[in-house]
Write a protein that holds these residues in place. Sequence first.
Motif, PDB file in Angstrom:
ATOM      1  N   TRP A   8      -2.212  13.957  -1.271  1.00 41.12           N
ATOM      2  CA  TRP A   8      -3.334  14.490  -1.803  1.00 41.12           C
ATOM      3  C   TRP A   8      -4.565  14.757  -0.992  1.00 41.12           C
ATOM      4  N   ILE A  11      -7.186  12.032  -1.285  1.00 40.96           N
ATOM      5  CA  ILE A  11      -6.550  10.604  -0.647  1.00 40.96           C
ATOM      6  C   ILE A  11      -6.829  10.828   0.811  1.00 40.96           C
ATOM      7  N   GLN A  52      -2.850  16.091  -7.737  1.00 41.87           N
ATOM      8  CA  GLN A  52      -3.904  15.465  -7.898  1.00 41.87           C
ATOM      9  C   GLN A  52      -4.895  15.683  -9.267  1.00 41.87           C
ATOM     10  N   ASN A  56      -5.980  10.456 -12.187  1.00 47.01           N
ATOM     11  CA  ASN A  56      -5.230   9.803 -11.225  1.00 47.01           C
ATOM     12  C   ASN A  56      -6.190   9.091 -10.127  1.00 47.01           C
ATOM     13  N   ILE A  57      -7.472   9.420 -10.129  1.00 49.02           N
ATOM     14  CA  ILE A  57      -8.549   8.620  -9.147  1.00 49.02           C
ATOM     15  C   ILE A  57      -9.397   7.815 -10.078  1.00 49.02           C
ATOM     16  N   HIS A 103      -7.333   1.367  -2.086  1.00 47.96           N
ATOM     17  CA  HIS A 103      -7.076   2.639  -2.410  1.00 47.96           C
ATOM     18  C   HIS A 103      -7.951   3.120  -3.573  1.00 47.96           C
ATOM     19  N   TRP A 105      -6.615   5.206  -6.179  1.00 51.70           N
ATOM     20  CA  TRP A 105      -5.879   5.594  -7.148  1.00 51.70           C
ATOM     21  C   TRP A 105      -6.346   4.805  -8.535  1.00 51.70           C
ATOM     22  N   SER A 106      -6.193   5.368  -9.510  1.00 43.20           N
ATOM     23  CA  SER A 106      -6.485   4.811 -10.796  1.00 43.20           C
ATOM     24  C   SER A 106      -5.184   3.862 -11.374  1.00 43.20           C
ATOM     25  N   TYR A 109      -2.550   5.553 -12.765  1.00 50.95           N
ATOM     26  CA  TYR A 109      -1.563   6.276 -11.999  1.00 50.95           C
ATOM     27  C   TYR A 109      -0.590   5.324 -11.378  1.00 50.95           C
ATOM     28  N   ILE A 110      -1.052   4.364 -10.721  1.00 52.43           N
ATOM     29  CA  ILE A 110      -0.290   3.259 -10.266  1.00 52.43           C
ATOM     30  C   ILE A 110       0.714   2.838 -11.033  1.00 52.43           C
ATOM     31  N   ARG A 113       3.458   5.280 -11.383  1.00 51.31           N
ATOM     32  CA  ARG A 113       4.380   5.330 -10.115  1.00 51.31           C
ATOM     33  C   ARG A 113       5.437   4.268 -10.165  1.00 51.31           C
TER      34      ARG A 113
END
Length: 180
Positions: A8, A11, A52, A56-57, A103, A105-106, A109-110, A113
């Motif tokens: 992204w 990122i 993205q 997600n952030i 990082h 990422w929220s 989101y993690i 994944r």
Amino acid sequence: MTKSLKEWASIIRALESGKQTVLLRKGGIMETASGFMVESEKFLLYPTAEHQGYTNIKTEFHDMLENANSPPNGYNKITSYAKVLVESDITSKDTLDSLSRFHIWSNAYIDSRKNWNPEKPIKALFLKVYKIPEIIIPLKQEYQGCKSWIDVPKEIPNGVPVLNDAEIKSRLEEFRSIIN
């Protein structure tokens, strides 16, 4: 040809600013069988906008999404490369939670994944990132799709490290203490 990792644009901005030093990867849809594999220890960072989004952030990093990856029509812009200093397979949610400071990422989101193909670990890559003079490359059909790695017809130029050696050493020690 040089290996380039699709990531992204937001990122990549975080990596280039020093706000992020770790990538967490599981692989794209086209890598379901094998999961994510490091194909090169040194690679260009190829920005994408696919998938993205603000959810997600982490909220405090939403500015990383603004105008992320707005190259000229039909082209992409590469402005950095990375070297993998440490790679580790992560299966523990507690370990993933402890890596949050590395990082942007929220947590949601993690978690998504981790829950996608839950039998496969998440690959954590601690990176040293270098800013480089802008490389403009034409978009090609073979760069599209949910795959992590592409080959681009450019060499990696000399770059300037985003973080100095002392900063990298300190963060790397903390990273190692979490994953071991």
